[in-house]
Enzyme design. Sequence first.
Site, PDB file in Angstrom:
ATOM      1  N   THR A  96       0.868  -1.178   0.000  1.00 33.63           N
ATOM      2  CA  THR A  96       0.000   0.000   0.000  1.00 33.63           C
ATOM      3  C   THR A  96       0.904   1.228   0.000  1.00 33.63           C
ATOM      4  O   THR A  96       1.604   1.494   0.984  1.00 33.63           O
ATOM      5  CB  THR A  96      -0.920   0.019   1.228  1.00 33.63           C
ATOM      6  OG1 THR A  96      -1.788  -1.126   1.175  1.00 33.63           O
ATOM      7  CG2 THR A  96      -1.773   1.277   1.244  1.00 33.63           C
ATOM      8  N   LYS A 171      -7.687   1.372  -2.577  1.00 34.10           N
ATOM      9  CA  LYS A 171      -7.269   0.918  -1.242  1.00 34.10           C
ATOM     10  C   LYS A 171      -7.304   2.058  -0.229  1.00 34.10           C
ATOM     11  O   LYS A 171      -7.837   1.906   0.878  1.00 34.10           O
ATOM     12  CB  LYS A 171      -5.858   0.319  -1.319  1.00 34.10           C
ATOM     13  CG  LYS A 171      -5.222  -0.018   0.038  1.00 34.10           C
ATOM     14  CD  LYS A 171      -5.971  -1.114   0.775  1.00 34.10           C
ATOM     15  CE  LYS A 171      -5.413  -1.339   2.183  1.00 34.10           C
ATOM     16  NZ  LYS A 171      -4.128  -2.027   2.182  1.00 34.10           N
ATOM     17  N   LYS A 246      -0.802   5.167   8.622  1.00 31.84           N
ATOM     18  CA  LYS A 246      -0.095   5.231   7.345  1.00 31.84           C
ATOM     19  C   LYS A 246      -1.080   5.370   6.187  1.00 31.84           C
ATOM     20  O   LYS A 246      -0.912   6.217   5.305  1.00 31.84           O
ATOM     21  CB  LYS A 246       0.751   3.974   7.154  1.00 31.84           C
ATOM     22  CG  LYS A 246       1.364   3.841   5.765  1.00 31.84           C
ATOM     23  CD  LYS A 246       1.794   2.427   5.451  1.00 31.84           C
ATOM     24  CE  LYS A 246       2.058   2.257   3.967  1.00 31.84           C
ATOM     25  NZ  LYS A 246       2.368   0.873   3.587  1.00 31.84           N
TER      26      LYS A 246
END
Length: 296
Positions: A96, A171, A246
């Site tokens: 990611t 995502k 994050k």
Amino acid sequence: MTKIAFIGLGNMGSGMCANLCKAGHEVRAYDLSAEAVAKAAERGAKAAASLADAVEGAEVVISMLPAGKHVLAVYFGPGGVADAVAPGTLFIDCSTIAVDDARTAAGKADEGGFLMVDAPVSGGTAGAEAGTLTFMVGGPDAAFDKAKPLLDIMGKNVFHAGGSGNGQAAKIANNMLLGISMIGTCEAFNLAEKLGLDAQTFFNISSVSSGQCWSMTSYCPAPGPVPTAPSNRDYKPGFAVAMMHKDLALAMEAAKASGAAVKLGEMAERLYDDLIARGHADLDFSGVMKDLKGGL
């Protein structure tokens, strides 16, 4: 049988790598952690002593890495994957990372004559082990078609989100929604308790009412209703606060670049940033519930 190099054997990568081995593929596994490589070898992979060793003769390279800078370095830095494999090799990056980093990597891959998809995942460590992950894939049709049979081994749902970087876009938008909904779910359970409802009663009602969401029914932040949830293990992750932060930071970066309004996303990012600042980076992200109840 496909010759695969798997780079990055952390909590997610280890399970994904093992499932490819179970399916009969020849997998060379590499990680900076010798212990992680040894564990991968115990589960059917061939241990690689270096990145170059891992990718030698590989038809496909799959990676699960911490950030965009690592992806760009591993694939396109000096002595990286692109220097060691033949044109036409397929790159599947499951990390990611920032949308711009994914698109930069895809451009470099195209220039070198390689196929590449960004394929970040949802489903956590349990999904990685069980082979039930959801993959959100960005990249050209030809690259997606070649990647899908391998992704189907590691996941239950594989979506082609569009061009390069669109997997990352899906995502981070999804995980921003997850972060927001988890905070709301925690606040709702805390309010219900303050007003005299026990967690199971509120769960029974809300899980079949308009407040129902994944954060409640699959990952309930209140101990009791969902036995497999981290709330029943004193909020041991799971999906750590640091990882949620994050993803939220990536979402805020993308929102700023695109001009998207994300006021609740900004609030969620600040809340998880505060948990990190107070020393709770390793807490499960549903630990917001523990914090609301004064347990941190």
